[in-house]
Design a protein around this motif. Structure first.
Motif, short mmCIF file in Angstrom:
data_model
loop_
_atom_site.label_atom_id
_atom_site.label_comp_id
_atom_site.label_asym_id
_atom_site.label_seq_id
_atom_site.Cartn_x
_atom_site.Cartn_y
_atom_site.Cartn_z
N ALA A 141 0.84 -1.20 0.00
CA ALA A 141 0.00 0.00 0.00
C ALA A 141 0.87 1.26 0.00
O ALA A 141 0.62 2.20 -0.75
CB ALA A 141 -0.94 0.00 1.20
N TYR A 142 1.91 1.27 0.83
CA TYR A 142 2.82 2.41 0.87
C TYR A 142 3.53 2.55 -0.48
O TYR A 142 3.66 3.65 -1.02
CB TYR A 142 3.84 2.23 2.00
CG TYR A 142 4.72 3.43 2.23
CD1 TYR A 142 4.23 4.58 2.85
CD2 TYR A 142 6.06 3.42 1.86
CE1 TYR A 142 5.04 5.68 3.06
CE2 TYR A 142 6.88 4.51 2.08
CZ TYR A 142 6.37 5.64 2.68
OH TYR A 142 7.17 6.73 2.89
N GLY A 143 3.96 1.44 -1.03
CA GLY A 143 4.63 1.45 -2.33
C GLY A 143 3.74 1.96 -3.44
O GLY A 143 4.17 2.73 -4.30
N ALA A 144 2.47 1.56 -3.41
CA ALA A 144 1.53 2.03 -4.43
C ALA A 144 1.36 3.54 -4.34
O ALA A 144 1.24 4.23 -5.37
CB ALA A 144 0.19 1.33 -4.28
N GLY A 145 1.38 4.09 -3.12
CA GLY A 145 1.30 5.54 -2.95
C GLY A 145 2.52 6.25 -3.51
O GLY A 145 2.40 7.32 -4.11
N ILE A 146 3.68 5.65 -3.34
CA ILE A 146 4.92 6.22 -3.88
C ILE A 146 4.86 6.24 -5.40
O ILE A 146 5.07 7.27 -6.04
CB ILE A 146 6.16 5.43 -3.40
CG1 ILE A 146 6.34 5.57 -1.90
CG2 ILE A 146 7.42 5.88 -4.15
CD1 ILE A 146 7.32 4.60 -1.31
#
Length: 156
Positions: A141-146
């Motif tokens: 989820a954090y990676g998708a935001g990045i």
């Protein structure tokens, strides 16, 4: 053990005994003391050691230095570099923030001896970041935001 031609059986047994003698005579001093002396750890024409990437300067499209690579985040299962965490801002380590960038937005420039990103300082400032006292969870989820912030397709 040997069937068929006796001559080939003798050759095979002779090779085995030579191999055994060689293995038995190899001493510890013939092996490298560490991996540093056994494999290239600096770089080749296509690869570079992670510790050599860390600290490398990052420039914007106008060749202005905007930060340094703090570290790289590697997917444990695929081995691909997912993010470069860039240190940005601050003075003498105070007020410094870390900005994870999709690895694909960095382009190495031999002339500059660093990485170039086509991202404005404003886009970096408004992007995902964390301070020295924070530790984000680098999950999907954090990676998708990045990746989403920088308009890059998620690789997974």
């Amino acid at each position: 053990m040997c069937h068929g031609e006796f001559k080939y059986c003798r050759i095979f047994i002779g090779l085995l005994s030579i191999k055994r003698r060689y293995i038995m005579t190899v001493t510890r001093s013939e092996y490298p003391e560490s991996l540093e002396t056994a494999v290239p750890t600096e770089e080749t024409d296509r690869t570079i050691a992670s510790d050599k990437v860390e600290g490398t300067s990052v420039y914007n499209a106008q060749d202005e230095k905007i930060g340094n690579i703090h570290n790289v985040m590697i997917d444990k299962y695929t081995g691909h570099v997912e993010y470069a965490v860039m240190s940005f801002g601050g003075f003498l380590g105070m007020g410094e923030h870390y900005h994870p960038l999709p690895w694909s937005v960095l382009r190495y420039d031999e002339k500059l001896g660093g990485y170039v990103v086509g991202i404005s300082k404003d886009a970096l400032r408004s992007g995902p970041s964390f301070s020295t006292t924070e530790s984000p969870v680098f999950d999907r989820a954090y990676g998708a935001g990045i990746y989403g912030h920088y308009g890059v397709a998620v690789p997974w």
